[in-house]
Write an enzyme that holds these catalytic residues in place. Structure first.
Site, short mmCIF file in Angstrom:
data_model
loop_
_atom_site.label_atom_id
_atom_site.label_comp_id
_atom_site.label_asym_id
_atom_site.label_seq_id
_atom_site.Cartn_x
_atom_site.Cartn_y
_atom_site.Cartn_z
CB SER A 234 -3.65 7.64 4.40
OG SER A 234 -3.04 6.40 4.62
CG HIS B 229 -5.84 3.61 1.27
ND1 HIS B 229 -6.29 3.57 2.57
CD2 HIS B 229 -4.76 4.44 1.28
CE1 HIS B 229 -5.52 4.33 3.34
NE2 HIS B 229 -4.58 4.87 2.58
#
Length: 246
Positions: free
Chosen positions: A88, A222
């Site tokens: 990320s 995620h």
């Protein structure tokens, strides 16, 4: 306070893997990776300031400045081949660190970017500008465990400042196209990630002139790399041509 954490030093290891956490994350996110990489790899994790054992250190609000500080800390580790893995926000920082190391003449052997849009396609979401409940809600949507922890008001007071700082850091990041990276890249993501899809991560191809480039999709949201840790590490080891297992 030092920037890097290494839970299992391996002075005999032929390769180093340097891991960069997500927004709001800390070095503890990768604490179990060394167990699975085997003796040929020494795992180091970046500890960003303003959290965990660096709670008293001032936050850094600019991605380029943070990358420069990390690159300076990582540089002494490049006496051996080193790869970078970022998840990320950590993916974009790893990319910037890779470029800085390349400029110094010691590029990483490979860059692994996980759960992230490419640096030139960051989107326009502004989580950092939400109220506290909105930031916590965003964390919940991403699938992380931080949202549950942040239901505690005292913990919110400690954690939200650096979480908000990290979101602002990556939301304000502006990509500079030069110098172009000349390092092979593998882009990974979860197939149920609500903010990143295969078309996004395919855009990482544009940032490097090196081969090979690969996109790897695994089941999950995620934070797919938590339940799929063994598969992610196996992919890293295959790519780096390191034998899997102890």
């Amino acid at each position: 306070m030092t920037w890097l954490r290494c839970v299992e030093p391996r002075p005999w290891a032929s390769l180093r893997l340097i891991c960069l956490p997500h927004a709001g994350g800390s070095a503890v996110f990768y604490r179990t990776w060394a167990r699975e990489t085997g003796p040929a790899v020494e795992v180091h994790t970046v500890q960003y300031p303003g959290r965990a054992d660096r709670m008293s250190d001032p936050l850094v609000a600019d991605a380029h400045q943070l990358a420069r500080l990390i690159a300076a800390a990582v540089a002494p580790l490049t006496d051996r081949p080193a790869a970078l893995f970022g998840h990320s926000m950590g993916a974009v920082l790893a990319y910037e660190v890779a470029r800085l190391l390349q400029e110094r003449g010691t590029p990483p052997v490979h860059l692994f970017v996980s759960g992230a849009r490419p640096p030139h396609d960051r989107g326009d979401e502004r989580i950092s500008e939400r109220d506290d409940d909105g930031v916590v809600a965003a964390l919940g949507e991403l699938g992380g465990t931080d949202a549950k922890v942040l239901q505690d008001e005292e913990l919110r007071e400690l954690v939200l400042p650096y979480v908000r700082n990290d979101f602002a850091l990556i939301e304000n990041y502006v990509h500079r196209p030069e110098p172009r990276l000349d390092v092979p890249v593998t882009a990974l993501l979860g197939d149920a990630d609500s903010r990143v899809d295969p078309d996004h991560v395919a855009g990482w191809r544009a940032v490097t002139g090196a081969e090979p480039f690969k996109v790897e999709v695994l089941p999950g949201d995620h934070f797919y790399l938590v339940p799929r840790q063994s598969e992610v590490i196996a992919e890293v080891l295959r790519t780096l041509e390191v034998p899997v297992g102890p």
